[in-house]
Design an enzyme around this catalytic site. Structure first.
Site: not given
Ligand code: FAD
Length: 394
Positions: A85, A95, A135, A188, A204, A268, A272, A389
Site C-alpha cells: 500500500h 480505505y 502504513e 524496491y 522495481y 528477472v 533483489p 513481482f
C-alpha cells in the site's frame, strides 16, 4: 476490539467466501474502478486484466474471515499488504472508498442480510485501522530517514546498460543532487511515469548495493502489446530523461543471521539478489553464500560476468546456474551446472544442508517449487523469505 459476535459471524462466512470470493472481488473492482477515477490511477490495471489482483484480494478476504479469531496468523500478511500500500501511495482516506465497494459487492453477490453486512463493516474497519496505523509508521520512516522523502521525487536516468537479450539496467540519480535513502538490500522503489499512453506506476527491486547516490533497477522487457512500462523504459527513455521515484520500501530484505545464505532466483527475479549479494560480501566477506540462478540460456543470463568475478574473489561464494533452453555453445562449453529446471533433488545435491536462510524470487511456478521444497525439508518459516513481482497470492 471486535466483539465475539462479530468474530463468530465473520468466521461463519468463510465457506461462502471460499466459494464466491473471486466473484465478489471482481464485482468490487469493476464497480470501484468504473466510478472512482482517482482510485483507478493507483492500481496497476494489468493486474486487473490478468485477474491477479482480484484473486489476491479474494485470498486475503478469505484468510481474514478464516483467521479472525487468531489474528496473529495474519501478521506477516499485514506487513506485506502495508508495504504494498505504501508503494502504491494508498492513504487513510482511500480505505472508506474501498470498504464501501467491498461491502456493496458482498451484498450484491451473497445477499447475506443486514446482520452479516454489519459484522463485515466492523471487521473491515478493524483491519483498516491496523493497516492505516502501520502504513503511517512506514510513510514516516520513508520521509524521516537520512536522504528520505515523501511521495515521489524527481530522478534523472544517468546510465542505461544492456545486461542480456531481455534485461536492461537503469541508473537513477536524484535531480536535486542531494543524498538519497539507503535501501535495505532486497527492497524496491515505485516509479511513476506520465507517458503518451497514460500515467503508470510500477515497482522495481533495486539491483545495486545500498548507497546514498543512485539506485539501479534492472528491467525485463515484457512482450508487446502488453509490457507498457518495461517497453517504454527499454525503447523510449533516454539518458538525462526524468523519472519520478518513491523512497524504497518492502519487507523482503536480508536478515542478520549466522546461517549460510541461499539466494535463489529465476529470470528477472535475479534483481533483489544482486543487491543482497553485493551487500553480504561487503559486510561479511567470509559467510557461506549459495547463489543459484535459473534462466533460459547464456543470452538471457544477465550480469553473469559480474557474479563470476565475485566468485573468483570470494571462495565462500558458491554459484550455480541452470539453463532451461541451453544454446549449442552453452552445451559445448558447459557454461551451466544444470540443464532444465531447478528441482528439489538438485537443490538437495548442491546445498550444504537444509539449515540455511533462504531468499527467493522468480516466476510463479518457480516460487511454488521452492516453497514446496522448503516445506518438505521442514525449514522454519523465519528462514524463508521471498518476493512476488505482482499481487501477493497467499
Ligand atoms: P504490463 O503492461 O503491466 O503487463 C504485464 C503483464 O500483465 C503482461 O505480460 C500480461 O501477463 C499481463 N497483462 C497486461 N495486459 C493484459 C491483458 N489485456 N490481458 C491479459 N493479461 C494482461 N520487473 C522487472 O523487470 N524487474 C524488477 O526488478 C522488478 N521488481 C519488482 C518488484 C516488485 C515488488 C513488484 C511488485 C514487481 C516487480 N517487477 C519487476 C514487475 C514490474 O513492476 C512490472 O510489473 C513489469 O515491468 C511489467 O510492467 P509493464 O508495464 O511492462 O507490463
Amino acid at each position: 476490539m471486535l466483539s465475539n459476535k462479530t468474530i463468530q459471524i465473520v468466521k461463519s462466512t468463510a465457506p461462502a467466501l471460499a466459494e464466491k470470493g473471486l466473484e465478489i472481488t471482481n464485482c468490487m473492482y469493476h464497480n470501484m474502478l468504473s466510478n472512482e477515477p482517482e482510485i483507478k490511477k493507483m492500481f496497476n490495471i494489468s493486474h486487473q486484466r490478468s485477474g491477479l489482483q482480484p484473486k489476491a484480494l479474494a485470498n486475503a478476504v478469505y484468510a481474514y474471515a478464516q483467521n479472525i479469531d487468531n489474528l496473529s496468523a495474519l501478521t506477516d500478511a499485514v506487513e506485506v499488504m502495508a508495504a504494498k500500500h505504501v508503494a502504491s501511495q494508498i492513504k487513510a482516506e482511500h480505505y472508506p472508498i474501498v470498504g464501501k465497494y467491498l461491502l456493496a459487492a458482498i451484498d450484491q453477490v451473497l445477499a447475506p442480510g443486514q446482520e452479516i453486512l454489519d459484522a463485515w463493516q466492523s471487521a473491515y474497519q478493524f483491519l483498516a485501522d491496523i493497516l492505516i496505523a502501520r502504513e503511517h509508521i512506514l510513510y514516516k520512516q520513508q520521509k524521516d530517514q537520512a536522504g528520505g522523502w515523501p511521495g515521489f521525487r524527481e530522478f534523472i536516468v544517468s546510465d542505461k546498460v544492456v545486461e542480456s537479450d531481455c534485461i536492461t539496467s537503469f541508473y537513477l540519480v536524484p535531480k536535486d543532487q542531494k543524498s538519497i535513502a539507503k535501501h535495505l538490500p532486497g527492497q524496491y522503489i515505485t516509479i511513476s511515469l506520465d507517458i503518451p499512453q497514460g500515467q503508470y506506476k510500477r515497482q522495481y527491486s533495486i539491483s545495486s548495493v545500498p548507497n546514498d547516490k543512485y539506485y539501479r533497477i534492472s528491467v525485463k522487457k515484457e512482450n508487446t502489446p502488453c509490457g507498457i512500462v518495461s517497453n517504454y523504459l527499454h525503447e523510449e527513455i533516454q539518458l538525462q530523461d526524468s523519472i519520478h521515484l518513491s523512497a524504497p520500501t518492502g519487507n523482503f530484505y536480508l536478515k542478520d543471521n549466522d546461517k549460510p545464505v541461499v539466494l535463489l532466483s529465476a529470470g528477472v527475479g535475479l534483481t533483489p539478489m544482486l543487491s543482497m549479494l553485493s551487500f553480504l560480501l561487503e559486510q561479511n566477506p567470509t559467510k557461506p553464500i549459495y547463489f543459484i540462478h535459473a534462466t533460459n540460456n547464456s543470452q538471457s543470463h544477465a550480469m553473469r560476468t559480474d557474479i563470476d568475478r565475485l566468485a573468483l574473489k570470494y571462495p565462500n561464494l558458491h554459484i550455480f546456474y541452470s539453463y532451461s533452453q541451453p544454446l549449442e555453445k552453452d552445451i559445448q562449453h558447459q557454461t551451466m551446472h544444470k540443464t532444465g529446471r531447478i528441482d528439489m533433488d538438485w537443490l538437495h545435491h548442491i546445498l550444504p544442508g537444509n539449515d540455511c536462510d533462504y531468499y527467493f524470487c522468480g516466476p510463479q511456478s518457480f516460487m511454488q517449487m521452492v516453497q514446496q521444497t522448503l516445506h518438505h525439508w521442514q525449514v522454519p518459516a523465519q528462514q524463508i523469505n521471498y518476493e512476488v513481482f505482482g499481487p501477493q497470492m497467499a
